[in-house]
Each structure stands twice: as structure tokens, then as C-alpha cells.
Design a protein around this motif. Structure first.
Motif, PDB file in Angstrom:
ATOM      1  N   CYS A 589       0.968  -1.103  -0.070  1.00 15.58           N
ATOM      2  CA  CYS A 589       0.052  -0.002   0.056  1.00 15.58           C
ATOM      3  C   CYS A 589       0.750   1.257  -0.103  1.00 15.58           C
ATOM      4  O   CYS A 589       1.971   1.097   0.462  1.00 15.58           O
ATOM      5  N   LEU A 590       0.573   2.247  -0.500  1.00 16.37           N
ATOM      6  CA  LEU A 590       0.938   3.618  -0.768  1.00 16.37           C
ATOM      7  C   LEU A 590       0.215   4.554   0.021  1.00 16.37           C
ATOM      8  O   LEU A 590      -0.895   4.941  -0.332  1.00 16.37           O
ATOM      9  N   THR A 591       0.654   5.529   0.990  1.00 17.44           N
ATOM     10  CA  THR A 591       0.142   6.348   1.880  1.00 17.44           C
ATOM     11  C   THR A 591       0.892   7.525   2.012  1.00 17.44           C
ATOM     12  O   THR A 591       1.929   7.321   2.173  1.00 17.44           O
ATOM     13  N   HIS A 592       0.059   8.631   2.275  1.00 21.67           N
ATOM     14  CA  HIS A 592       0.686   9.813   3.127  1.00 21.67           C
ATOM     15  C   HIS A 592       0.613   9.709   4.760  1.00 21.67           C
ATOM     16  O   HIS A 592       1.060  10.599   5.364  1.00 21.67           O
ATOM     17  N   GLN A 593      -0.218   8.859   4.995  1.00 22.52           N
ATOM     18  CA  GLN A 593      -0.614   8.655   6.458  1.00 22.52           C
ATOM     19  C   GLN A 593       0.523   7.699   7.076  1.00 22.52           C
ATOM     20  O   GLN A 593       1.399   7.167   6.298  1.00 22.52           O
ATOM     21  N   ASN A 594       0.441   7.739   8.342  1.00 22.71           N
ATOM     22  CA  ASN A 594       1.244   6.791   9.262  1.00 22.71           C
ATOM     23  C   ASN A 594       0.429   5.503   9.478  1.00 22.71           C
ATOM     24  O   ASN A 594       1.042   4.646  10.748  1.00 22.71           O
ATOM     25  N   GLN A 595      -0.280   4.774   8.788  1.00 22.10           N
ATOM     26  CA  GLN A 595      -0.777   3.681   8.741  1.00 22.10           C
ATOM     27  C   GLN A 595      -1.522   3.286   7.543  1.00 22.10           C
ATOM     28  O   GLN A 595      -1.648   4.015   6.885  1.00 22.10           O
ATOM     29  N   CYS A 596      -1.598   1.930   7.471  1.00 25.85           N
ATOM     30  CA  CYS A 596      -2.295   1.399   6.045  1.00 25.85           C
ATOM     31  C   CYS A 596      -2.870  -0.198   6.429  1.00 25.85           C
ATOM     32  O   CYS A 596      -2.247  -0.851   7.291  1.00 25.85           O
ATOM     33  N   LEU A 597      -3.918  -0.431   5.709  1.00 26.59           N
ATOM     34  CA  LEU A 597      -4.465  -1.552   5.754  1.00 26.59           C
ATOM     35  C   LEU A 597      -4.157  -2.397   4.657  1.00 26.59           C
ATOM     36  O   LEU A 597      -4.094  -1.950   3.459  1.00 26.59           O
ATOM     37  N   LEU A 598      -3.693  -3.652   4.849  1.00 24.33           N
ATOM     38  CA  LEU A 598      -3.139  -4.589   3.737  1.00 24.33           C
ATOM     39  C   LEU A 598      -4.158  -5.834   3.906  1.00 24.33           C
ATOM     40  O   LEU A 598      -4.301  -6.412   5.220  1.00 24.33           O
ATOM     41  N   GLY A 599      -4.722  -6.176   2.672  1.00 22.22           N
ATOM     42  CA  GLY A 599      -5.744  -7.357   2.574  1.00 22.22           C
ATOM     43  C   GLY A 599      -5.071  -8.575   1.808  1.00 22.22           C
ATOM     44  O   GLY A 599      -3.691  -8.346   1.739  1.00 22.22           O
ATOM     45  N   CYS A 600      -6.025  -9.575   1.703  1.00 19.89           N
ATOM     46  CA  CYS A 600      -5.291 -10.656   1.281  1.00 19.89           C
ATOM     47  C   CYS A 600      -4.242 -11.284   1.724  1.00 19.89           C
ATOM     48  O   CYS A 600      -3.230 -11.984   1.028  1.00 19.89           O
ATOM     49  N   ILE A 601      -4.301 -11.436   2.949  1.00 21.07           N
ATOM     50  CA  ILE A 601      -3.279 -11.679   3.877  1.00 21.07           C
ATOM     51  C   ILE A 601      -3.720 -13.313   4.320  1.00 21.07           C
ATOM     52  O   ILE A 601      -4.931 -13.562   4.574  1.00 21.07           O
ATOM     53  N   SER A 602      -2.873 -14.281   3.824  1.00 18.97           N
ATOM     54  CA  SER A 602      -2.925 -15.704   4.147  1.00 18.97           C
ATOM     55  C   SER A 602      -2.766 -15.902   5.759  1.00 18.97           C
ATOM     56  O   SER A 602      -1.746 -15.416   6.039  1.00 18.97           O
ATOM     57  N   CYS A 603      -3.762 -16.660   6.295  1.00 23.56           N
ATOM     58  CA  CYS A 603      -3.634 -17.005   7.573  1.00 23.56           C
ATOM     59  C   CYS A 603      -2.479 -18.059   8.055  1.00 23.56           C
ATOM     60  O   CYS A 603      -2.216 -18.862   7.264  1.00 23.56           O
ATOM     61  N   GLY A 604      -1.764 -17.799   8.887  1.00 27.18           N
ATOM     62  CA  GLY A 604      -0.648 -18.706   9.439  1.00 27.18           C
ATOM     63  C   GLY A 604       0.417 -18.775   8.609  1.00 27.18           C
ATOM     64  O   GLY A 604       0.927 -19.848   8.326  1.00 27.18           O
ATOM     65  N   VAL A 605       0.831 -17.587   7.862  1.00 27.53           N
ATOM     66  CA  VAL A 605       2.036 -17.665   6.993  1.00 27.53           C
ATOM     67  C   VAL A 605       2.984 -16.412   7.616  1.00 27.53           C
ATOM     68  O   VAL A 605       2.578 -15.410   8.023  1.00 27.53           O
ATOM     69  N   ASN A 606       4.225 -16.815   7.300  1.00 31.79           N
ATOM     70  CA  ASN A 606       5.175 -15.718   7.699  1.00 31.79           C
ATOM     71  C   ASN A 606       5.475 -14.666   6.637  1.00 31.79           C
ATOM     72  O   ASN A 606       5.833 -15.154   5.352  1.00 31.79           O
ATOM     73  N   TYR A 607       5.459 -13.428   6.946  1.00 33.19           N
ATOM     74  CA  TYR A 607       5.653 -12.503   6.057  1.00 33.19           C
ATOM     75  C   TYR A 607       6.917 -11.676   6.367  1.00 33.19           C
ATOM     76  O   TYR A 607       7.154 -11.280   7.478  1.00 33.19           O
ATOM     77  N   THR A 608       7.439 -11.028   5.301  1.00 31.69           N
ATOM     78  CA  THR A 608       8.638 -10.326   5.566  1.00 31.69           C
ATOM     79  C   THR A 608       8.004  -8.696   5.571  1.00 31.69           C
ATOM     80  O   THR A 608       7.080  -8.362   4.531  1.00 31.69           O
ATOM     81  N   VAL A 609       8.366  -7.817   6.362  1.00 31.41           N
ATOM     82  CA  VAL A 609       7.745  -6.474   6.276  1.00 31.41           C
ATOM     83  C   VAL A 609       8.770  -5.302   6.090  1.00 31.41           C
ATOM     84  O   VAL A 609      10.028  -5.314   6.483  1.00 31.41           O
ATOM     85  N   ALA A 610       8.272  -4.736   4.946  1.00 27.40           N
ATOM     86  CA  ALA A 610       9.349  -3.723   4.402  1.00 27.40           C
ATOM     87  C   ALA A 610       8.692  -2.199   4.198  1.00 27.40           C
ATOM     88  O   ALA A 610       7.400  -2.367   4.053  1.00 27.40           O
ATOM     89  N   LEU A 611       9.199  -1.268   4.673  1.00 28.79           N
ATOM     90  CA  LEU A 611       8.696   0.106   4.431  1.00 28.79           C
ATOM     91  C   LEU A 611       9.458   1.001   3.759  1.00 28.79           C
ATOM     92  O   LEU A 611      10.824   0.972   4.099  1.00 28.79           O
ATOM     93  N   LYS A 612       9.043   1.694   2.825  1.00 28.00           N
ATOM     94  CA  LYS A 612       9.950   2.906   2.260  1.00 28.00           C
ATOM     95  C   LYS A 612       9.399   4.155   2.693  1.00 28.00           C
ATOM     96  O   LYS A 612       8.059   4.609   2.321  1.00 28.00           O
ATOM     97  N   ALA A 613      10.277   4.960   3.058  1.00 27.52           N
ATOM     98  CA  ALA A 613       9.917   6.303   3.421  1.00 27.52           C
ATOM     99  C   ALA A 613      10.451   7.269   2.181  1.00 27.52           C
ATOM    100  O   ALA A 613      11.812   7.200   1.919  1.00 27.52           O
ATOM    101  N   ILE A 614       9.709   8.040   1.713  1.00 28.32           N
ATOM    102  CA  ILE A 614      10.028   8.905   0.487  1.00 28.32           C
ATOM    103  C   ILE A 614       9.651  10.373   0.978  1.00 28.32           C
ATOM    104  O   ILE A 614       8.576  10.717   1.385  1.00 28.32           O
ATOM    105  N   SER A 615      10.634  11.041   0.715  1.00 29.73           N
ATOM    106  CA  SER A 615      10.608  12.653   1.032  1.00 29.73           C
ATOM    107  C   SER A 615       9.758  13.312   0.014  1.00 29.73           C
ATOM    108  O   SER A 615       9.598  12.673  -1.028  1.00 29.73           O
ATOM    109  N   ALA A 616       9.473  14.615   0.015  1.00 25.90           N
ATOM    110  CA  ALA A 616       8.949  15.333  -1.054  1.00 25.90           C
ATOM    111  C   ALA A 616       9.591  15.564  -2.344  1.00 25.90           C
ATOM    112  O   ALA A 616       9.007  15.835  -3.245  1.00 25.90           O
ATOM    113  N   THR A 617      10.933  15.475  -2.126  1.00 26.88           N
ATOM    114  CA  THR A 617      11.657  15.541  -3.392  1.00 26.88           C
ATOM    115  C   THR A 617      12.104  14.127  -3.852  1.00 26.88           C
ATOM    116  O   THR A 617      12.657  14.236  -5.064  1.00 26.88           O
TER     117      THR A 617
END
Length: 744
Positions: A589-617
Motif C-alpha cells: 500500500c502507498l499512503t501519506h499517513q502513518n498507517q495502512c490496511l493490507l488485505g489478501c493476507i493468508s492466515c498462518g503464513v510468515n511475511y517479511t515486512v518492508a517500508l519505504k519512506a519517501i521525501s517530498a523531493t
């Protein structure tokens, strides 16, 4: 008697009185008086004849008549004797007398002849010398000799008398300056003396003695005194030189001659004078006046600090004294028989110079007073108070004699200068990192610039560096590169931002800065520094660091297939991209807020979590976090079975994997919970009240012990009739279903 001018011959005239009366004969009818008879007629004065006669009775007056054949002269007298005047000297006259009364005039008496005596000689007297008198006269008609006598007018002394047939006579051995009375008369062939002539003559004075001459050098006057000379009326002092003649005249025994010329030798002489003339001049006294003030004075200062004064030689100068007085009142002098003197001088002074010549008469008059101003002093304590890349500000202490300061900065063929009356100068438009020869020349209007002032070297501050590039390496180190523009300079690069100041330095062409905080904007500048100072900062280059990764990230399971990812704000970040990835797929998900809802998550599965912080430039920070395991799947096929009168067994179909479950029954009479034993897919609740409606939810339990609350809930109604439970009716809750409790 009349006198000629004093000092020349005198003319002495005899005094002869006469009168002429004409008597008009009036005829009378009465009897005329008797005719007088002349007793005698004679002459004692050359212009008159005296007549004596017997008195006539009744006569009131008498008429005398003298006739020489050419003229008739009549004189009326009252009685005998009577005198006929106005006659010619040495002339034979026929004399007659008539008596006059009221009745008329008598006939003339018988004539009688009488001759007038000789005329008095007309004397010319003079005193050719102090002890002589010269008596001269013209020839007297009918005279054959003359008698001349002389004596002092005051009656003292002897009488000199001389007879002569000439017309001049000199009396000698007389007293000088003495008044004499001279008497002279002529006589005829009969020896009869004629009228005498008397006059006074003074002998001329002798020359004065004991002459004293004194000279006043200050006023150029000579005072002359002497012993008085007998009979002198006045005195004349004369001063002769080759070019002039001066004199003074006085009746006293002292006189002052003014306006003498300097440098001149005079001959002083004195003569006494009276009405007879002047004495001989005294022997001349030599007088040398003071010498004139030396001329053609030249003043030179060569080398500086040495003053040379030269002048021309003057007449009668024995030696010279040169005076040099500075404007602070200090005076020095030198004595010399030459025509030059040398003095030590100091800069910035005005010297007043006068030169006098001296001889035995004294000091020469004051000539021209010359002034000479030495060159102004050079500043010696030149201090730079500001040195920048293109300016140098220097100050110094004021120096004596300077009216203006000329400052020059020279670099090869380039010259920068400033002129000011203040002891300070700011030289601008200079080249950076350049060594200048700076000289401060002092200037005065009279002497000009003092070109002997020494220089000192000042190097301007280094040139501002030019930043070529700013880059960041893989280790987030900032590398700054610049173009070196100075010799032997140290370069300092600073990064100024809201978070602080960071810097690095190098003597080369680049330096690196580490540790710059993320999410910040910096202004990068560089300065160069040498021993001369610091350059101006370079043009700034903006630098933005990548935004900061959020410090904390939280993953919350919302439903079995939806999770909520929230994070703290990352400094400098404006946009976030959140990615959960597993072998089953990726959620993003892409957002200007500091939270995000992610769907299509499979139960009982290990996920890697990554986040990109992007400046105005568009700068991106890749942020990684710990992996996330989605919750176990909610169980299916949840059933309730009656276990006796007060027990219930909850049964479900377990999901894949080893999962722990927890069962909750919520009723109006309480909450009842049970947990299965390991590996089982049911659990029992004992002592549960019947006759109530229960909400039943079987949830997997996470490894943290947290029970999930998003699994479906079912509502069961537990009745108390018979031996079996009644039907459980679903009351509308999401994922609920109508079901019954089976009895086993």
C-alpha cells in the motif's frame, strides 16, 4: 651798514644823514631880516658840511644852501650851527646862508667854500683762518692812504692799527672764534681823514678736538661727540663712503648720523662753523659698519636628516653664525668663518633659518628669515585590522608633519591606492590570496610625499572555493568536492541545518562528512583558510538527506485476511510504501499517513515486512523490520454437544499446523472459557447454566498468548427441557449461523 652772508666778506657802509628843504620865497612888503655872515664852514662827514654864523635879530630860521656847480642843496635850520646833508664826498661846495623871519627872507650871505671829507671805505671782511681776518675795500675817491684798526669787540686785549695805501689788509695772530671790531678810514693829500667805516667780524673756529665715534649696530647709527670749539655756532659731521655721503648738523657737541649702510667703510670728519665760516675738517676717522646680512641663502636636505645651509660671502664679515630654530622652540646654531653650516634635522618639522655676519662693529642686521619644512614622518606602526579576500583595512598612528596619507598596494603591475587625512585606509578591489607590497606615504603640501617610507607585505585572505559536487556513498557518507583556488590553504566544509552544524576539513580537494541525520536539509558551504585569514564562504549547495525510517512499526491483525500496519512518523518523509511479502504473494500500500490496511493476507503464513519512506523531493529510505507471522486460521465446523445436564463440548475442525485455540462462551449468566489439550480440536465446559443464550467463538491463540477476536461467533440457545438441548437460533451476528446442540 650791512653784512653779507655769514662766512663770506662783509661790506661796511658809512652812515650819512641828509635833509633837503626847499623854501619858497614869498615877497613881503615888510622889511626883510638882515643878511647873515658866515663865520666858518667845514666838513666832518663826507656827505655834509657844517656852517656857523652870527645870529640875526628877528630871524626865526635860516636857509643853508650848498652848490657845486651841478646841483644845489638847501637845508632849513632853526639856528647856528646848521648842517647841509646829502652832499657828495670830497667835493668843493659854495655855501650861503639866508635868514628868515615873519617879514620875509634876507639876501644870501657872502659865499664861503668848504670841501666834504673823503667817503668812508666800503669794507669787505672775512676770516680765512681761525687766527686771521682779511679786510678788503674798494678805492676811495681822492684818497691816498687808509688807516685800519682792529680790536676785540668786548674791549679786551690790544688794538692793532695799520696804515696802508693798498685796498686790503690781513690781521693775523688773532683768537679763533672771537668777535672783532674793525674800523677803517681814508685820508686825502692833506692828511685829512675821511669818514670811518666800522664793522664786526668773527674769526672762524678751530677744528673740534677729542672726537669720539661710536657705532650702534642695531640701528645702523653712528654717534659722534667732541670737545666744544671756541666761537663755534654749529657743527657738521660728515660720513663719506664710496657710494654715499651722509651728514648731520647740530649746535651741540654731539651728533648722530643715521641711515648708515651695512657692509660699508666710512670716513668720519667734523668741522665747526660760525658766521665767519667753517673750520678745517678734522682728520678723518675710519668707521666700519656691521656687515650686511648674508644673501643667496640656500637650504638643502641631503640625505634626509641632514640640513645644509649655505650663503654668499659678504663684505666686512669676519665670521658667520647660522641659527636654526624648529617649530617646537628648540634652537641650535653654528659659528663658522666659512659660508656653510650643517645641522641634524628631523622629519615633520618646520625650521626657521637666519644667518648673521659678525665683525668688530657687531652683528649684521636681520636678513630674510627662511623656513624649511622637512618631509613628513613615515608611519611605522602599520597594523592590519581587517584582512579579507578583497579588502585590507590598516591603521597607524598619526605622524608629525603629515597632512595627508597616500596608501598604495602593489602586486606586480596592479596598484590599488587610497588617500585620506585620517590615519586609516581600506584598500578594496584586491585580488584574493595575493601578496601585496603596501606602503603608506605621508604627504604635506609644502614638501610633497615622503618617498622614503618602507613597505610591508600583506597577503589577502584566500579565495572562496568553488564546490563542484556533493555526493553520498553507500555508507551514507557525504563527500564534498571543490575546486582548489589557493596555495597552501586548509578548506573547511560545513553543513548547516536545523539539526545542527557538521563539518570536515582538508588541505586537498575533497572531504567527507558522516553522521548527518536523516530527514534533514542542509546548506553546504566551504571556506579556505591560510595564515592571512579566512575566505568568504563559497556559494552554498543544498543537501537533503534521505528521510528517516520510522522508529517503530506495529502490525495488527484486523481480520483473518486483513492486517493494519502503523508506524511512527519518519522525519523528512512525506509518502510511505508498505510491503508484506511471503511465498504466497505480496501485499502493498502507498499512503501519506502513518498507517495502512493490507488485505489478501493468508492466515498462518510468515511475511517479511518492508517500508519505504519517501521525501517530498523523492529521496527514499528503505526500512526493514522483523518478519511478521499472520495469525492461524479460524477453525471451521464449530459444534456444541450436550454433556449431561450441565456440560457442553465445543468441537471444531482444526486448521493446518500446530495451533492452540481458546473457546469463549458469553451468556447472561457469565463467561465460560475452555482450552483444549494439545493436539485436540475440542474442549468441554462443565457447569454451564441452561436456559440461556450463548455467544460462542473459537479463536487461535498467538504465540504471545493473545487471543484473536476476529473469528466468527455463533449463538446457541441452551434449553433445560427433556433430556436434550433445544434448538439454538442465530440472532444476527456476523458469521453466525442457526444450529442446535446435539446430544451425544
Amino acid at each position: 651798514m650791512s653784512n653779507r652772508m655769514a662766512g663770506g666778506p662783509k661790506n661796511c657802509w658809512p652812515l650819512i644823514g641828509f635833509s633837503l628843504i626847499c623854501l619858497k620865497m614869498v615877497a613881503s612888503a615888510k622889511t626883510a631880516p638882515e643878511i647873515p655872515t658866515i663865520d666858518q664852514a667845514y666838513s666832518k662827514i663826507s656827505n655834509s658840511i657844517t656852517v656857523e654864523w652870527a645870529t640875526v635879530p628877528g630871524a626865526t630860521s635860516y636857509l643853508l644852501m650848498a652848490e657845486d656847480g651841478d646841483t644845489v642843496i638847501e637845508t632849513m635850520v632853526a639856528n647856528s650851527p646848521g648842517t647841509v646833508t646829502g652832499l657828495k664826498a670830497a667835493t668843493l661846495y659854495q655855501i650861503t646862508v639866508r635868514s628868515i623871519s615873519a617879514t620875509g627872507r634876507s639876501q644870501a650871505s657872502p659865499p664861503k667854500q668848504a670841501k666834504t671829507v673823503l667817503a668812508a671805505p666800503i669794507l669787505e671782511v672775512s676770516s680765512p683762518s681761525p687766527d686771521s681776518i682779511l679786510v678788503q675795500w674798494e678805492a676811495v675817491y681822492m684818497a691816498i692812504g687808509f688807516s685800519v684798526s682792529i680790536m676785540q669787540a668786548n674791549g679786551l686785549g690790544r688794538i692793532w692799527k695799520e696804515n696802508t695805501t693798498s685796498t686790503s689788509l690781513t690781521f693775523t695772530s688773532l683768537e679763533a672764534g672771537t668777535l672783532y671790531t674793525i674800523k677803517a678810514y681814508a685820508w686825502n693829500a692833506n692828511g685829512t681823514p675821511g669818514d670811518d667805516s666800522t664793522c664786526n667780524q668773527r674769526t672762524s673756529p678751530r677744528a673740534p678736538a677729542n672726537i669720539q665715534v661710536s657705532f650702534d649696530s642695531g640701528t645702523l647709527k653712528a654717534s659722534v661727540s667732541w670737545a666744544p670749539a671756541e666761537g663755534a655756532f654749529n657743527y657738521t659731521v660728515m660720513a663719506w663712503s664710496d657710494s654715499s655721503e651722509l651728514s648731520c648738523r647740530t649746535t651741540l657737541n654731539a651728533c648722530t648720523i643715521s641711515s648708515l649702510q651695512c657692509g660699508t667703510e666710512y670716513l668720519i670728519s667734523l668741522l665747526a662753523s660760525n658766521d665767519a665760516g667753517s673750520s678745517k675738517s678734522t682728520s678723518a676717522e675710519a668707521l666700519k659698519t656691521v656687515a650686511c646680512a648674508p644673501g643667496r641663502v640656500t637650504i638643502r636636505e641631503d640625505p634626509p636628516g641632514h640640513l645644509s645651509v649655505a650663503w654668499s660671502d659678504v663684505d666686512l664679515g669676519d665670521y658667520y653664525v647660522a641659527f636654526v630654530k624648529s617649530d617646537d622652540g628648540l634652537e641650535v646654531h653654528c659659528n663658522t668663518s666659512l659660508t656653510q653650516c650643517n645641522f641634524l634635522s628631523e622629519c615633520g618639522f618646520t625650521y626657521f633659518i637666519s644667518v648673521f655676519a659678525y665683525n668688530k662693529a657687531g652683528q649684521s642686521p636681520l636678513g630674510d628669515v627662511f623656513n624649511y619644512t622637512t618631509a613628513p614622518c613615515c608611519p611605522t606602526d602599520i597594523n592590519p585590522v581587517l584582512v579579507s579576500s578583497d579588502r585590507v583595512e590598516i591603521v597607524w598612528s598619526p605622524v608629525r608633519g603629515a597632512e595627508l596619507y597616500e596608501t598604495k598596494a602593489v602586486d606586480g603591475f596592479t596598484v590599488a591606492e587610497c588617500n585620506d587625512t585620517a590615519p586609516t585606509c581600506t584598500l578594496s578591489a584586491l585580488e584574493c590570496d595575493t601578496k601585496y607590497s603596501i606602503t603608506v606615504y605621508s604627504f604635506s603640501e609644502i614638501r610633497g610625499s615622503n618617498m622614503s617610507c618602507t613597505s610591508q607585505f600583506i597577503t589577502t585572505a584566500p579565495c572562496s572555493p568553488e564546490i563542484k559536487s556533493v555526493s553520498k556513498d553507500a555508507f551514507s557518507t557525504i563527500n564534498v568536492h571543490w575546486r582548489p583556488t589557493n596555495d597552501d590553504a586548509t578548506y573547511t566544509v560545513t553543513a548547516q541545518g536545523e539539526t545542527g552544524l557538521f563539518w570536515c576539513s582538508s588541505r586537498g580537494e575533497s572531504c567527507a562528512m558522516a553522521g548527518l541525520p536523516c530527514g534533514s536539509v542542509f546548506s553546504i558551504t566551504a571556506v579556505a583558510e591560510t595564515q592571512a585569514g579566512r575566505s568568504l564562504p563559497s556559494y552554498s549547495v543544498p543537501l537533503e538527506t534521505a528521510p528517516c525510517c520510522p522508529a517503530g512499526l506495529t502490525v495488527t491483525q484486523v481480520t483473518q485476511s486483513v492486517i493494519n500496519v502503523s508506524w511512527t512518523v519518519g522525519t523528512g518523509a512525506q509518502t510511505y510504501v508498505t510491503v508484506l511479502e511471503s511465498h504466497t504473494g505480496q501485499s502493498k500500500c502507498l499512503t501519506h499517513q502513518n498507517q495502512c490496511l493490507l488485505g489478501c493476507i493468508s492466515c498462518g503464513v510468515n511475511y517479511t515486512v518492508a517500508l519505504k519512506a519517501i521525501s517530498a523531493t523523492g529521496l527514499t529510505a528503505d526500512c526493514t523490520y522483523q518478519s511478521y507471522s499472520s495469525s492461524a486460521c479460524c477453525p471451521l465446523g464449530v459444534k456444541l454437544y450436550r454433556l449431561g445436564p450441565n456440560g457442553i463440548r465445543i468441537y471444531w475442525q482444526a486448521s493446518r499446523g500446530s495451533v492452540n485455540y481458546s473457546t469463549d462462551l458469553h451468556g447472561s449468566k457469565g463467561i465460560f472459557t475452555c482450552a483444549p489439550s494439545a493436539g485436540l480440536s475440542f474442549c468441554d465446559v462443565t457447569e454451564i447454566p441452561c436456559g440461556d443464550v450463548y455467544t460462542v467463538m473459537v479463536s487461535p491463540v498467538a504465540e504471545t498468548g493473545l487471543k484473536l477476536t476476529f473469528c466468527p461467533q455463533k449463538i446457541y440457545s441452551v434449553t433445560c427441557s427433556g433430556s436434550t438441548l433445544g434448538m439454538v437460533i442465530y440472532r444476527g451476528k456476523r458469521n453466525a449461523q442457526n444450529d442446535t446442540v446435539s446430544h451425544r
